[in-house]
Design a protein around this motif. Structure first.
Motif, PDB file in Angstrom:
ATOM      1  N   ILE A 180       0.913  -1.167  -0.071  1.00 36.44           N
ATOM      2  CA  ILE A 180      -0.204  -0.125  -0.050  1.00 36.44           C
ATOM      3  C   ILE A 180       0.923   1.075  -0.070  1.00 36.44           C
ATOM      4  O   ILE A 180       0.662   2.256  -0.609  1.00 36.44           O
ATOM      5  N   GLN A 181       1.959   1.244   0.988  1.00 37.27           N
ATOM      6  CA  GLN A 181       2.900   2.471   0.834  1.00 37.27           C
ATOM      7  C   GLN A 181       3.379   2.592  -0.447  1.00 37.27           C
ATOM      8  O   GLN A 181       3.377   3.837  -1.118  1.00 37.27           O
ATOM      9  N   ASN A 182       3.778   1.674  -1.276  1.00 30.67           N
ATOM     10  CA  ASN A 182       4.402   1.846  -2.700  1.00 30.67           C
ATOM     11  C   ASN A 182       3.441   2.427  -3.569  1.00 30.67           C
ATOM     12  O   ASN A 182       3.746   3.197  -4.501  1.00 30.67           O
ATOM     13  N   ASP A 190      -0.075   4.955  10.642  1.00 27.31           N
ATOM     14  CA  ASP A 190      -1.526   5.647  11.104  1.00 27.31           C
ATOM     15  C   ASP A 190      -1.537   7.107  10.698  1.00 27.31           C
ATOM     16  O   ASP A 190      -2.200   7.713  11.374  1.00 27.31           O
ATOM     17  N   GLN A 191      -0.677   7.342   9.789  1.00 23.87           N
ATOM     18  CA  GLN A 191      -0.728   8.779   9.232  1.00 23.87           C
ATOM     19  C   GLN A 191      -1.935   8.793   8.315  1.00 23.87           C
ATOM     20  O   GLN A 191      -2.426   8.199   7.538  1.00 23.87           O
ATOM     21  N   LEU A 197      -3.156  12.639  -0.762  1.00 22.43           N
ATOM     22  CA  LEU A 197      -3.970  11.700  -1.272  1.00 22.43           C
ATOM     23  C   LEU A 197      -5.290  12.302  -1.465  1.00 22.43           C
ATOM     24  O   LEU A 197      -6.156  12.367  -0.457  1.00 22.43           O
ATOM     25  N   ASP A 198      -5.716  12.428  -2.713  1.00 20.08           N
ATOM     26  CA  ASP A 198      -7.088  13.160  -2.840  1.00 20.08           C
ATOM     27  C   ASP A 198      -8.062  11.943  -3.026  1.00 20.08           C
ATOM     28  O   ASP A 198      -7.783  10.900  -3.101  1.00 20.08           O
ATOM     29  N   THR A 203      -6.008   5.566   6.640  1.00 21.83           N
ATOM     30  CA  THR A 203      -4.903   5.042   6.866  1.00 21.83           C
ATOM     31  C   THR A 203      -4.380   4.058   6.417  1.00 21.83           C
ATOM     32  O   THR A 203      -5.320   3.276   6.053  1.00 21.83           O
ATOM     33  N   ILE A 204      -3.103   3.689   6.387  1.00 19.08           N
ATOM     34  CA  ILE A 204      -2.586   2.433   5.920  1.00 19.08           C
ATOM     35  C   ILE A 204      -3.230   1.139   6.670  1.00 19.08           C
ATOM     36  O   ILE A 204      -3.659   0.187   6.201  1.00 19.08           O
ATOM     37  N   GLU A 205      -3.181   1.523   8.020  1.00 18.82           N
ATOM     38  CA  GLU A 205      -3.426   0.487   9.007  1.00 18.82           C
ATOM     39  C   GLU A 205      -4.873   0.057   8.804  1.00 18.82           C
ATOM     40  O   GLU A 205      -5.379  -1.094   8.732  1.00 18.82           O
ATOM     41  N   SER A 206      -5.826   1.192   8.588  1.00 18.66           N
ATOM     42  CA  SER A 206      -7.250   0.715   8.158  1.00 18.66           C
ATOM     43  C   SER A 206      -7.346   0.109   6.940  1.00 18.66           C
ATOM     44  O   SER A 206      -8.207  -0.911   7.011  1.00 18.66           O
TER      45      SER A 206
END
Length: 81
Positions: free
Chosen positions: A11-13, A28-29, A36-37, A68-71
């Motif tokens: 997901i980060q990539n 958690d950012q 990210l729109d 968030t990436i976590e979610s």
């Protein structure tokens, strides 16, 4: 099966590709704070759905709820069980 770290890394990539972001993205950012729109968010969801062969319910596709990436990792793991 994918583990949480691999999912988060993917997901980060994908986010970095969508918004050409070079910085570190924490799990958690709030993704809207890094650029990210809504259009990029929808593209990210399509990438995730295709890669993991899942379908994220329309009701869940509210950026504020999965910001968030976590979610996102949590949703992918729930869909893979």
């Amino acid at each position: 099966m994918n583990n949480s770290k691999n999912i988060a890394s993917n997901i980060q990539n994908w986010i970095k590709e969508q918004i050409t972001y070079d910085g570190n993205i924490s799990l958690d950012q709030d993704l809207s704070h890094i650029g990210l729109d809504s259009f990029s968010f929808v593209k990210l969801i399509v990438i995730i759905e295709n890669h993991y062969s899942i379908e994220i319910d329309d009701d869940s596709l509210i950026m504020e709820n999965i910001s968030t990436i976590e979610s996102l990792v949590r949703i992918i793991e729930e869909k893979n069980h």
